[in-house]
Enzyme design. Structure first.
Site, mmCIF file in Angstrom:
data_model
loop_
_atom_site.group_PDB
_atom_site.id
_atom_site.type_symbol
_atom_site.label_atom_id
_atom_site.label_comp_id
_atom_site.label_asym_id
_atom_site.label_seq_id
_atom_site.Cartn_x
_atom_site.Cartn_y
_atom_site.Cartn_z
ATOM 1 N N TYR A 125 -17.464 53.997 -43.430
ATOM 2 C CA TYR A 125 -16.151 53.963 -42.796
ATOM 3 C C TYR A 125 -15.902 52.573 -42.239
ATOM 4 C CZ TYR A 125 -13.863 58.483 -42.816
ATOM 5 O OH TYR A 125 -13.155 59.589 -43.192
ATOM 6 N N LYS A 178 -27.265 59.647 -50.682
ATOM 7 C CA LYS A 178 -26.997 59.358 -52.102
ATOM 8 C C LYS A 178 -27.957 58.264 -52.538
ATOM 9 C CE LYS A 178 -24.659 59.953 -55.949
ATOM 10 N NZ LYS A 178 -24.945 61.135 -56.794
ATOM 11 N N ASP A 211 -23.446 64.906 -53.596
ATOM 12 C CA ASP A 211 -22.676 65.647 -54.600
ATOM 13 C C ASP A 211 -23.282 67.027 -54.829
ATOM 14 O OD1 ASP A 211 -24.846 64.186 -55.548
ATOM 15 O OD2 ASP A 211 -23.979 63.813 -57.505
ATOM 16 N N ASP A 235 -17.764 63.528 -43.010
ATOM 17 C CA ASP A 235 -16.349 63.859 -42.907
ATOM 18 C C ASP A 235 -15.939 64.798 -44.041
ATOM 19 O OD1 ASP A 235 -13.778 63.858 -41.966
ATOM 20 O OD2 ASP A 235 -13.305 61.823 -42.596
ATOM 21 N N ASP A 239 -15.110 69.045 -43.767
ATOM 22 C CA ASP A 239 -13.830 69.633 -44.175
ATOM 23 C C ASP A 239 -14.045 70.745 -45.191
ATOM 24 O OD1 ASP A 239 -12.539 67.914 -42.508
ATOM 25 O OD2 ASP A 239 -11.382 66.887 -44.050
#
Length: 353
Positions: A125, A178, A211, A235, A239
């Protein structure tokens, strides 16, 4: 701080619920309303006035409504959002986002019960990973770059919070990264989380690529309890988890340092439904209860933890009784949901079931 969009509708409901819970414990809150967002632009010329920040300097718990920085006047484009300014100023490095299926709510995954511990100060971010300015830049009009930052110190902090959470819950921790592609940055995050978790020998620790984690949350949400990850991944996954639990309108969260805590729902300002009285207040109510519990535990103030427990129980009962806003398939208004939660707190309605 009511914020923008639906904020002025949902934050007062959360305040009223907290007041009712405090009254049952024999104390009261001394609320301080502070300007922030579009209203502050109109009254103070900036979305985050200096007087708001100076007032927050003297507080340990606050409730922040959603902000709609994308809708601010053009002169504020590129500035840090009000939430980002607050996170930086007070070192709110941990964003803890619980998502749980509740009775009466048509959840896609009713068995889900996870907490996502999201590192809140760096990662991918760009508004959070620089001391000054943004980590995004454009060397030419046709090239845009972003800097992703992972540090051992910041990773150790969020890993400790996650391990403590997992110890209090089921003892299961999943590290999400990742590292097969972002080998140095998220590889460092994974490795430091493993090192910290080794100091909690009773935990069962696994890890997953982000993923794969997204797919597994949909397929087998009951397999996971506490998930620790970097900023952007946290984030997105929170969600997803919020929707699996029924709606983003249910997704409460807190942002905290080691000493101060801010209640802030995971959802945005929803300007498309602002002013209609149909916004779901459960997320901000739950965020407020989580902030009270977090601070109560750190200050050993059992009144706060009991008030938080009472709020959570009243929310569960109200939802089971059908106090559902349109996002959950019901017809209750924002105010009506708050009134039903308070009625359960006051014992005016018997426990559902």
């Amino acid at each position: 701080m009511d914020g923008d969009g639906i904020g002025p509708e949902i934050v007062p409901v959360a305040v009223a619920v907290a007041d009712a819970a405090a009254a049952h414990e024999g104390f009261e809150f001394d609320w301080l309303s502070l300007p922030l967002g579009r209203g502050a632009i109109e009254s103070h010329g900036t979305p985050i006035p200096q007087q708001t920040l100076e007032a927050l300097d003297a507080l340990d718990i606050w409730v922040l409504g959603p902000h709609d920085s994308a809708g601010y006047p053009e002169r504020f484009a590129g500035d840090l959002t009000p939430g980002a300014v607050i996170r930086k100023r007070y070192g709110l490095y941990a964003n803890l986002r619980p998502c749980r299926g509740l009775p009466g709510v048509g959840a896609l995954a009713p068995e889900i019960d996870v907490v996502i511990a999201r590192e809140n100060s760096e990662g991918l971010y760009a508004d959070r990973n620089m001391a000054v300015g943004s980590g995004e830049f454009m060397p030419t009009p046709d090239i845009a770059l972003a800097v992703g930052v992972i540090t051992r110190a910041a990773t150790e902090r969020i890993a400790r919070q996650a391990c403590e959470l997992a110890t209090e819950r089921s003892g299961r921790l999943t590290i999400v990264h990742k590292a097969n592609v972002l080998t140095m940055t998220t590889g460092l995050f994974r490795d430091v989380c493993r090192e910290v978790a080794a100091g909690y020998p009773d935990l069962t620790v696994t890890d997953a690529h982000v993923d794969a984690m997204a797919a597994l949350l949909v397929r087998r949400p009951g397999d996971f309890d506490v998930i620790v990850t970097e900023n952007l991944f946290g984030d997105i996954l929170s969600d997803l988890a919020g929707e699996l639990a029924g709606s983003l309108g249910m997704a409460g969260s807190i942002n905290c340092s080691d000493t101060v805590v801010m209640a802030q729902a995971s959802h945005g300002a929803a300007p498309d439904i602002a002013g209609r009285g149909v916004a779901n207040p459960i997320a901000i109510i739950s965020s407020t209860s989580k902030a009270l519990r977090w601070y109560g535990r750190r200050t050993t103030d059992e009144r706060l933890t009991r008030a938080a427990d009472a709020i959570d129980a009243a929310v569960t009962a109200a939802l089971a009784d059908g106090a559902l806003t349109p996002d959950l398939g019901g017809s209750a208004t924002t105010v009506q949901v708050g009134e039903r939660v308070i009625a359960h707190l006051d014992g005016q309605i018997g426990s559902a079931g």
